[in-house]
Design a protein around this motif. Sequence first.
Motif, short mmCIF file in Angstrom:
data_model
loop_
_atom_site.label_atom_id
_atom_site.label_comp_id
_atom_site.label_asym_id
_atom_site.label_seq_id
_atom_site.Cartn_x
_atom_site.Cartn_y
_atom_site.Cartn_z
N LEU A 194 0.82 -1.21 0.00
CA LEU A 194 0.00 0.00 0.00
C LEU A 194 0.86 1.26 0.00
O LEU A 194 0.65 2.17 -0.81
N GLU A 195 1.84 1.30 0.90
CA GLU A 195 2.65 2.51 0.99
C GLU A 195 3.47 2.72 -0.29
O GLU A 195 3.72 3.84 -0.69
N THR A 196 3.85 1.62 -0.93
CA THR A 196 4.56 1.75 -2.20
C THR A 196 3.64 2.35 -3.25
O THR A 196 4.03 3.24 -4.00
N GLN B 95 -0.85 2.83 -11.49
CA GLN B 95 -0.72 3.01 -10.04
C GLN B 95 -1.88 3.85 -9.54
O GLN B 95 -2.71 4.29 -10.31
N GLY B 96 -1.91 4.10 -8.23
CA GLY B 96 -2.83 5.10 -7.72
C GLY B 96 -2.34 6.47 -8.14
O GLY B 96 -1.16 6.65 -8.48
N THR B 97 -3.23 7.45 -8.13
CA THR B 97 -2.81 8.77 -8.57
C THR B 97 -1.62 9.29 -7.77
O THR B 97 -0.67 9.84 -8.34
N GLY B 98 -1.64 9.10 -6.47
CA GLY B 98 -0.54 9.57 -5.63
C GLY B 98 0.79 9.00 -6.08
O GLY B 98 1.77 9.73 -6.27
N ALA B 99 0.82 7.69 -6.30
CA ALA B 99 2.05 7.03 -6.71
C ALA B 99 2.44 7.44 -8.12
O ALA B 99 3.62 7.62 -8.43
N ALA B 100 1.44 7.61 -8.99
CA ALA B 100 1.74 8.01 -10.37
C ALA B 100 2.39 9.39 -10.37
O ALA B 100 3.37 9.63 -11.08
N LEU B 101 1.86 10.30 -9.55
CA LEU B 101 2.46 11.64 -9.47
C LEU B 101 3.89 11.54 -8.96
O LEU B 101 4.80 12.20 -9.47
N GLU B 102 4.08 10.68 -7.96
CA GLU B 102 5.42 10.49 -7.39
C GLU B 102 6.37 9.92 -8.45
O GLU B 102 7.51 10.37 -8.60
N THR B 103 5.89 8.94 -9.20
CA THR B 103 6.70 8.35 -10.27
C THR B 103 7.13 9.42 -11.26
O THR B 103 8.28 9.47 -11.69
N GLY B 104 6.19 10.29 -11.61
CA GLY B 104 6.49 11.36 -12.55
C GLY B 104 7.50 12.33 -11.97
O GLY B 104 8.45 12.74 -12.64
N LYS B 105 7.32 12.68 -10.70
CA LYS B 105 8.23 13.64 -10.07
C LYS B 105 9.65 13.11 -10.06
O LYS B 105 10.61 13.85 -10.19
N ASP B 178 -4.80 6.72 -1.40
CA ASP B 178 -4.34 8.01 -1.92
C ASP B 178 -4.54 8.14 -3.42
O ASP B 178 -3.87 8.93 -4.07
N SER B 179 -5.43 7.35 -3.98
CA SER B 179 -5.70 7.47 -5.41
C SER B 179 -6.59 8.69 -5.62
O SER B 179 -7.13 9.26 -4.67
N GLY B 180 -6.77 9.07 -6.87
CA GLY B 180 -7.66 10.18 -7.17
C GLY B 180 -9.05 9.91 -6.63
O GLY B 180 -9.71 10.79 -6.06
N THR B 181 -9.49 8.68 -6.80
CA THR B 181 -10.82 8.31 -6.31
C THR B 181 -10.89 8.44 -4.79
O THR B 181 -11.86 8.96 -4.24
N HIS B 182 -9.85 7.96 -4.14
CA HIS B 182 -9.82 8.04 -2.68
C HIS B 182 -9.81 9.49 -2.21
O HIS B 182 -10.52 9.86 -1.28
N ARG B 183 -9.02 10.32 -2.88
CA ARG B 183 -8.98 11.73 -2.48
C ARG B 183 -10.33 12.39 -2.67
O ARG B 183 -10.78 13.18 -1.85
N LYS B 184 -10.96 12.04 -3.77
CA LYS B 184 -12.31 12.57 -4.03
C LYS B 184 -13.24 12.18 -2.88
O LYS B 184 -13.99 13.01 -2.36
#
Lengths: 232, 305, 199
Positions: A194-196, B95-105, B178-184
Amino acid sequence: MTRLFEGILEAFQLIFSLDPDLLQIVFLSLRVSISAIIIATILGVPMGAFLGLKPEKKPRLISKIIYTFMGIPPVVGGLIIYLLLSRQGPLGVLGLLYTPSAMIIAQVLLATPIITGLSLVGIRSKGPEIVETARSLGADPMLATWTVIKESRLSIFGAIITGFSRVIAEVGAVMIVGGNIAGRTRVMTTAIVLETRRGNYELAIGLGLVLLILAFVINSFLYNIQKGGQAN
Amino acid sequence: MSLTKNLNPLLLVCLILALSMSLVAGGCAGEPAPEPEEEAVEEEVEEVEEVPEEELIDDSITLATTTSTYDSGLLDFLNPIFTEETGLEVEIISQGTGAALETGKRGDADVLLVHDRVSELELVEEGYFVDRYDVMYNDFIFVGPEEDQAGLKNVDKALDGLNMITDSESTFVSRGDDSGTHRKEEHLWEDAGVDPTGEDWYLSIGQGMGDTLNMTDELLGYTLTDRGTYVAMRDNLDLVIVLEGDPVLFNQYGVMAVNPNEHPHVKYEYVLMYIEFLMSGEGQELINSYQVNNETLFSPGYGLE
Amino acid sequence: MLRIINLLTAPTGGVYYFHGCPVPGNTREQVNIQRKMSLVFQKTILFKESVWNNVAYGLRARGYSREEIYERVGSLLDQVGLSDLAKRRADTLSGGEAQRVAIARSVAFDPELLLLDEPTANLDPYNIELIEEMITTLNREKGITVVIVTHNVFQARRIADEVIFLDKGEIVEMGSAEKIFTNPEHEKTRLYVEGKVVF
């Protein structure tokens, strides 16, 4: 590199902060995996002894099946249990899906073949001679088998350690049948996934380190027992 | 690259499309007749095939996207067409949106297709990404069991729905990842004035949309999902839509390039070709024509704001 | 053959009589008969526990009480001169020591019959002497019938009362030790005891 370092720092902070959420996750991981290993040992060791003491020819097919199941991918094991426990599955009425019990069942499925298979190998090497000796000393078949198990304790402990390592590190099955529900079925490995996915790599690697340290402590403990059985 | 030059005339087209879409924004379900559009697509593809065969590029770009986009099957539909036209392969990290943004960063992807407008704009502001466009949108829906014990079918407002779930203490499964859906979903709970974390009936599972829907289905609970994933999975679920159409449930997708000044190794040139493709009249029509189970999942960009 | 006598292997033919009764096929009754005798293999296996526990094994298998086990094991170890080794781990013993422990273990429960398969193979003369002494002691003092399989003619001559001479699984000649060694009826026997032929 810095991320890894930050992760290690974070791991120590996590460990020393004794964060209740973390403790809960760690405790659940241990509870699930240790229960699963105890059950798998109760099932696997006698089965391994039984097969290991039979003449090589007969149980060949069963042995092959067991060796195959030793390598079953955790997700597949998880999926089997999921289908059994799901609402439409044959055991759906028990309502076990997404509970720690379901996770234990899945891990038993993964660990039993390993413990059976490795015990079998250990017992087959010397078991028949030991049985003969025990029988000639007047042991009934039960006691003779028990003696074999005791005499093969080195390889059986090895089997248990291997099984434990597999289930404590396993993520596929517990994710599917446990569902990674926060506060209920979230264990170390699913928390790491999850954290990943959340992009919290520091926390993820920190949790990974906690898992490694725990595994080290437990394996050291088991190893000491094993060594104790070897010589004075 | 002459992206802006190319886009300027496109902008008009898209705006017009967007206007027409906003008329049907609430429903979204299965209006546009797909037949003629698909024909149009085929024609265009053939056209392209004839011309630039010598220009095909033997390379690939990496797209980081959300699980919901990927699970919907849209990219499996769009990307092969892009590859056929340009030769560029598109490799997808889902990925989830959070992780995708992190991957991009971190520069581990070349281009992003995500849906958290506020964060996206912030990150563009901070210089991590460039060339952000509203590429398409879809909407979120509440799904639950047919019996609908909490009674969400009787209300139109998302916030009322959340309060009903709270009052009836019905099981609610949250992505919690922390996905876009979750944040919504978190924003909606906040607006409803409820903090469900730690409640017995609130399950935060930290998994993708597909897994969340499966669990909701198993537990006869409720969840918030994007329409695309739900429609794609509906055949295997007993869940039904219990609340939809509230404007707060719209979901804007953005495409943006990783800033080549931050990460020189990204294939910026090729990324622009991809963004151009998505924003072109052809790309937008393709998006609109994509259907699962006879339902249109995504509406072309510029739909909102 | 010793394996058949000890009911570890089923005979390929014939009927096996114990105390004049044919042995039944039933496992439980077989265990009861088995418990009246004991077999020491050529290749000794001691359990990886203390010498004491090894010797006590047969008594435990027969359900003796704690005190009784304590007493019997203690006196037996004294009798056969193994008391010093009682607390040693059996897997740390030398070959001769291990063989003596194995024999002690096999007589702890006072079997009527002790079967020994090449008990002194691969041992040095000193240990051979110790073991032969031990066997004679057990036979004289405890009244245990001992059956030894050996290729060592001299050993047979030294300790046996009755000798059965076997060749390729067939009985060639049987009788008292005195008769076999001094006045064998059969040519083969004569050649063997005189050390002229090795079968």
